[in-house]
Design a protein around this motif. Structure first.
Motif, PDB file in Angstrom:
ATOM      1  N   GLU A  58       0.853  -1.191   0.000  1.00 59.28           N
ATOM      2  CA  GLU A  58       0.000   0.000   0.000  1.00 59.28           C
ATOM      3  C   GLU A  58       0.882   1.232   0.000  1.00 59.28           C
ATOM      4  OE1 GLU A  58      -2.905   0.393   3.157  1.00 59.28           O
ATOM      5  OE2 GLU A  58      -3.511   2.389   2.450  1.00 59.28           O
ATOM      6  N   ASN A 119      -4.452   4.858  -2.094  1.00 58.99           N
ATOM      7  CA  ASN A 119      -5.646   5.463  -1.496  1.00 58.99           C
ATOM      8  C   ASN A 119      -6.224   6.539  -2.399  1.00 58.99           C
ATOM      9  OD1 ASN A 119      -5.823   4.348   1.389  1.00 58.99           O
ATOM     10  ND2 ASN A 119      -3.659   4.893   1.170  1.00 58.99           N
ATOM     11  N   GLU A 151      -8.147   2.295  -3.111  1.00 64.71           N
ATOM     12  CA  GLU A 151      -8.859   2.131  -1.848  1.00 64.71           C
ATOM     13  C   GLU A 151      -9.767   3.321  -1.582  1.00 64.71           C
ATOM     14  OE1 GLU A 151      -5.428  -0.626   0.239  1.00 64.71           O
ATOM     15  OE2 GLU A 151      -6.222   1.089   1.346  1.00 64.71           O
ATOM     16  N   ASP A 180     -11.896   0.593   2.261  1.00 63.62           N
ATOM     17  CA  ASP A 180     -10.930   0.851   3.335  1.00 63.62           C
ATOM     18  C   ASP A 180     -11.644   1.034   4.674  1.00 63.62           C
ATOM     19  OD1 ASP A 180      -8.435   1.272   4.380  1.00 63.62           O
ATOM     20  OD2 ASP A 180      -7.975   3.024   3.148  1.00 63.62           O
ATOM     21  N   LYS A 201     -11.243  -4.172   3.523  1.00 61.69           N
ATOM     22  CA  LYS A 201     -10.150  -4.000   4.486  1.00 61.69           C
ATOM     23  C   LYS A 201     -10.725  -3.758   5.874  1.00 61.69           C
ATOM     24  CE  LYS A 201      -6.142  -2.441   3.254  1.00 61.69           C
ATOM     25  NZ  LYS A 201      -5.002  -1.617   2.794  1.00 61.69           N
ATOM     26  N   GLU A 237      -6.219  -4.903   8.646  1.00 65.43           N
ATOM     27  CA  GLU A 237      -5.270  -3.803   8.814  1.00 65.43           C
ATOM     28  C   GLU A 237      -4.744  -3.755  10.244  1.00 65.43           C
ATOM     29  OE1 GLU A 237      -6.776  -0.152   6.204  1.00 65.43           O
ATOM     30  OE2 GLU A 237      -7.718  -0.273   8.157  1.00 65.43           O
TER      31      GLU A 237
END
Ligand code: C2E
Ligand code: CA
Ligand code: CA
Ligand code: CA
Length: 278
Positions: A58, A119, A151, A180, A201, A237
């Motif tokens: 990421e 992101n 995301e 996310d 996530k 996460e």
């Protein structure tokens, strides 16, 4: 009492002015930072909970301010959003991340991460050229669209029809979308099937309580079950302990990310980390 109230009002006005001043200082500095090479990207590995392989990274943005030092994205993404600078910041991160991804493909071959996650911010979504910009970056770097994952947060994805259309347009490029911070927003497990996402996530706030809270264990387990039934992949996460990784693996959560595996790493650090793995 009236006087005290007046003072309080003046203090309040002063505090507001001070806040506005700092905000506009940050805004000006951020505007400069984008062009002064002060922004850079770090990469956090995402690991298979089944076999430990590095599946993805990421991309996370950082700002090295000449005076303030390292500024956290938590302290400038909001301002970037409000000022519209997010479009430039977002484009920078995406371009940088895709280029780095291709460098790793060339350097590390089959050991390189197979997926780059970036992101996407709320403020980038309405921008009319977003889909074309993303397509152009994929094209310019020679990445396969399937190697890119964007995301978005729950609250973004659950918005109006226009946003949903935009997300579907992005997906039509061939990339995947991850939801996310799942669990922190307002969309429920029940409405998951309506969102155009491929990956879920699970937010760190659930993972961090796995060992101590039965309630959170049940929640995470049901989340993984529902995700499976919808053919969504799951990523946990903020895994910080071996025990958390073990519990999530037992729940059949697909992938994990967190300090237990690695912190977000600079390019050289990532290379060393990858080399050191068996
Ligand atoms: P996020 O997308 O949820 O990213 C995960 C955050 O959790 C990162 O913080 C990461 O460093 C941190 N983290 C990862 N593993 C652990 C762990 O085991 N324990 C703890 N305590 N933290 C962990 P970071 O890099 O400070 O980013 C914070 C947020 O800022 C991100 O949350 C994301 O919403 C936003 N952000 C960061 N980079 C970008 C970017 O390039 N574009 C946009 N739009 N937003 C970004
Ligand atoms: Ca993220
Ligand atoms: Ca997250
Ligand atoms: Ca988060």
């Amino acid at each position: 009492a009236k006087r005290a109230g007046g003072n309080r009002a003046m203090e309040f006005a002063h505090a507001l002015r001070e806040q506005a001043r700092q905000r506009s200082a940050t805004e000006n500095e951020l505007r400069r930072a984008v062009h002064a090479d002060e922004l850079f990207v770090v990469y956090q590995p995402v690991v298979s909970l089944r076999n430990g392989r590095v599946e993805a990274v990421e991309a996370l943005v950082r700002w090295r301010h000449p005076v303030r030092g390292l500024v956290s994205p938590v302290d400038f993404i909001g301002i970037a959003e409000e000022t519209g600078l997010i479009v430039e910041v977002g484009a920078f991160v995406l371009r940088e991340a895709c280029r780095q991804f291709m460098r790793w493909q060339r350097q590390h071959g089959t050991r390189a991460p197979a997926l780059m996650a970036v992101n996407l911010s709320r403020g980038q979504l309405p921008h009319p050229s977003l889909v074309d910009d993303v397509a152009a970056i994929i094209e310019a770097t020679g990445m396969r669209p399937g190697q890119l994952q964007l995301e978005v947060t729950e609250s973004m994805a659950a918005q109006d029809a226009a946003v949903q259309t935009r997300l579907r347009d992005l997906k039509r490029l061939g990339l995947t979308l991850a939801l996310d911070d799942f669990g922190t927003g307002y969309s429920s497990l029940a409405s998951l099937h309506q969102l155009p996402v491929d990956v879920l996530k699970i937010d760190r706030s659930f993972v961090s309580q796995l060992e101590t809270s039965r309630h959170h264990r049940v929640l995470v387990e049901s989340t993984v079950r529902v995700a499976q039934s919808l053919a969504l992949r799951t990523v946990a996460e903020g895994i910080e302990t071996e025990a958390q990784a073990g519990m999530l693996a037992a729940m059949q959560c697909d992938k994990g990310q967190g300090y237990h595996f690695a912190r977000p790493l600079g390019v050289a650090e990532f290379d060393a980390w990858l080399q050191a793995r068996p």
